[in-house]
Motif scaffolding. Structure first.
Motif, PDB file in Angstrom:
ATOM      1  N   THR A   1      -0.887   4.824   1.259  1.00  0.00           N
ATOM      2  CA  THR A   1      -1.929   3.848   0.733  1.00  0.00           C
ATOM      3  C   THR A   1      -3.159   4.812   0.201  1.00  0.00           C
ATOM      4  O   THR A   1      -3.514   5.780   1.087  1.00  0.00           O
ATOM      5  CB  THR A   1      -2.347   2.700   1.466  1.00  0.00           C
ATOM      6  OG1 THR A   1      -3.107   3.074   2.571  1.00  0.00           O
ATOM      7  CG2 THR A   1      -0.997   2.029   1.961  1.00  0.00           C
TER       8      THR A   1
ATOM      9  N   GLN B   1      -3.785   2.229  -4.458  1.00  0.00           N
ATOM     10  CA  GLN B   1      -2.350   2.486  -4.706  1.00  0.00           C
ATOM     11  C   GLN B   1      -1.605   2.415  -3.488  1.00  0.00           C
ATOM     12  O   GLN B   1      -1.621   2.698  -2.379  1.00  0.00           O
ATOM     13  CB  GLN B   1      -1.979   3.695  -5.278  1.00  0.00           C
ATOM     14  CG  GLN B   1      -2.851   3.849  -6.569  1.00  0.00           C
ATOM     15  CD  GLN B   1      -2.234   5.418  -7.153  1.00  0.00           C
ATOM     16  OE1 GLN B   1      -2.878   6.272  -6.530  1.00  0.00           O
ATOM     17  NE2 GLN B   1      -1.515   5.521  -8.205  1.00  0.00           N
TER      18      GLN B   1
ATOM     19  N   LEU C   1       2.178   4.258  -2.521  1.00  0.00           N
ATOM     20  CA  LEU C   1       3.119   5.306  -2.824  1.00  0.00           C
ATOM     21  C   LEU C   1       4.090   5.310  -1.920  1.00  0.00           C
ATOM     22  O   LEU C   1       4.269   5.390  -0.695  1.00  0.00           O
ATOM     23  CB  LEU C   1       2.411   6.721  -2.901  1.00  0.00           C
ATOM     24  CG  LEU C   1       1.059   6.793  -3.640  1.00  0.00           C
ATOM     25  CD1 LEU C   1       0.278   8.100  -3.681  1.00  0.00           C
ATOM     26  CD2 LEU C   1       1.334   6.471  -5.312  1.00  0.00           C
TER      27      LEU C   1
ATOM     28  N   ASP D   1       3.919   5.312  -7.307  1.00  0.00           N
ATOM     29  CA  ASP D   1       3.255   4.210  -7.201  1.00  0.00           C
ATOM     30  C   ASP D   1       4.335   3.071  -7.500  1.00  0.00           C
ATOM     31  O   ASP D   1       5.143   3.029  -8.302  1.00  0.00           O
ATOM     32  CB  ASP D   1       2.289   4.236  -8.394  1.00  0.00           C
ATOM     33  CG  ASP D   1       1.336   2.979  -8.283  1.00  0.00           C
ATOM     34  OD1 ASP D   1       1.776   1.977  -7.349  1.00  0.00           O
ATOM     35  OD2 ASP D   1       0.152   3.170  -8.612  1.00  0.00           O
TER      36      ASP D   1
END
Length: 305
Positions: free
Chosen positions: A6, A64, A66, A71
């Motif tokens: 994150t 985000q 990931l 993403d």
């Protein structure tokens, strides 16, 4: 490359309303493939909200998530595929059981992944074995099972999808001590055999202490630490300040260190504690007092999160 990451993740409930509340704020974490991470924090710390962002159940307000560097919200229409790769087992997951038989319930996820009936069945039997669910129970209605058996069936339904990351939110809640120990042992065996990544959310410091390689500590919506378990628990006073505690055996060792015993304050198991204490007890019997280390005399080794 981390399997899960994150970056500056924030989630706000009821944004723009009088009930607006920031549940998670500016959290950045990085988790490697194959790790076993314990997630701890008092009620309202943000840990449940955070884990729900990790498999796309809720979309971050900013920042985000990931997965393998991508993403998860780059293509919102494909978010369902993310949930197959990051499996989530909720607290009291037996409430999610709904099919006519246990076998059909466990097969539900794999079939939604596009597997054939025979492939889904094979996955279901393997997952049932992993969770210790007896084969004769698979043709029963889920609602005929005991509480512990329902829990195993629900977990098997997620494991059957063979996720890269398995997130378990208080999987032992409501189980008796024996049932808890059995289920945790099965989760540990599953992790060792599959080598996938596991995040275990738990209020039991003893459970995460003996299972997790690293701990993610949440408080007030913020990440307080993401560090090796032993390192986190060696800072018991800092944990207490945010409403948490260390495992009982760790607390005992920390108190002994304060009294001058040359022991490791980050000990996590009774067996490790005995290995350290036996030489000290022998020496104490010979000299009449336990030796102090230089670190103990100077009060070193303590620092805040």
């Amino acid at each position: 490359m981390p399997i899960l990451e994150t970056k500056n993740l924030t989630y706000i409930y009821g944004q723009g309303t009088p009930f607006e509340k920031t549940a998670v704020e500016d959290v950045s974490i990085s988790i490697e493939k194959g790790e076993f991470i314990g997630v701890i924090g008092h009620t309202g710390s943000g840990k449940s909200t955070l884990i729900q962002t990790l498999n796309g159940l809720i979309r971050p307000t900013s920042g985000q998530v990931l997965l393998n560097g991508h993403d998860v919200w780059a293509e919102p229409k494909k978010i369902r595929a993310v949930r197959f790769q990051v499996g989530m087992v909720f607290q009291y997951p037996e409430y999610q059981l709904f099919e006519e038989t246990v076998l059909k319930d466990i097969m539900f996820g794999p079939k939604n992944q596009g597997l054939s009936d025979s492939e889904a069945r094979d996955r279901a039997y393997e997952a049932a074995r992993f969770t210790g669910l007896r084969e004769e129970l698979l043709e029963k209605s889920p609602f005929e099972l005991s509480g512990g058996e329902k829990r195993r069936a629900a977990i098997a339904g997620v494991i059957a999808m063979d996720p890269e990351v398995l997130i378990l939110d208080e999987p032992t809640a409501g189980l008796d001590p024996r049932g808890r120990d059995v289920l945790l042992a099965q989760i540990s065996q599953y992790h060792q055999k599959r080598g996938n990544t596991i995040l275990l959310v738990s209020h039991s410091m003893e459970d995460v202490g003996r299972m997790a390689g690293r701990l993610l500590v949440m408080s007030g919506g913020h990440k307080q630490a993401l560090a090796p378990t032993k390192e986190v628990f060696s800072r018991g006073e800092d944990l207490e300040k945010i409403g948490l505690r260390v495992p009982q055996i760790t607390k005992i060792m920390q108190e002994l260190q304060k009294q001058g015993w040359p022991v490791d304050p980050g000990v996590l198991t009774v067996d490790d504690a005995l290995k350290q204490l036996m030489p000290c007890l022998i020496q104490k019997g010979q000299t009449g007092s336990a030796p102090q280390t230089q670190q103990t005399r100077e009060g070193g080794g303590r620092h805040a999160f």
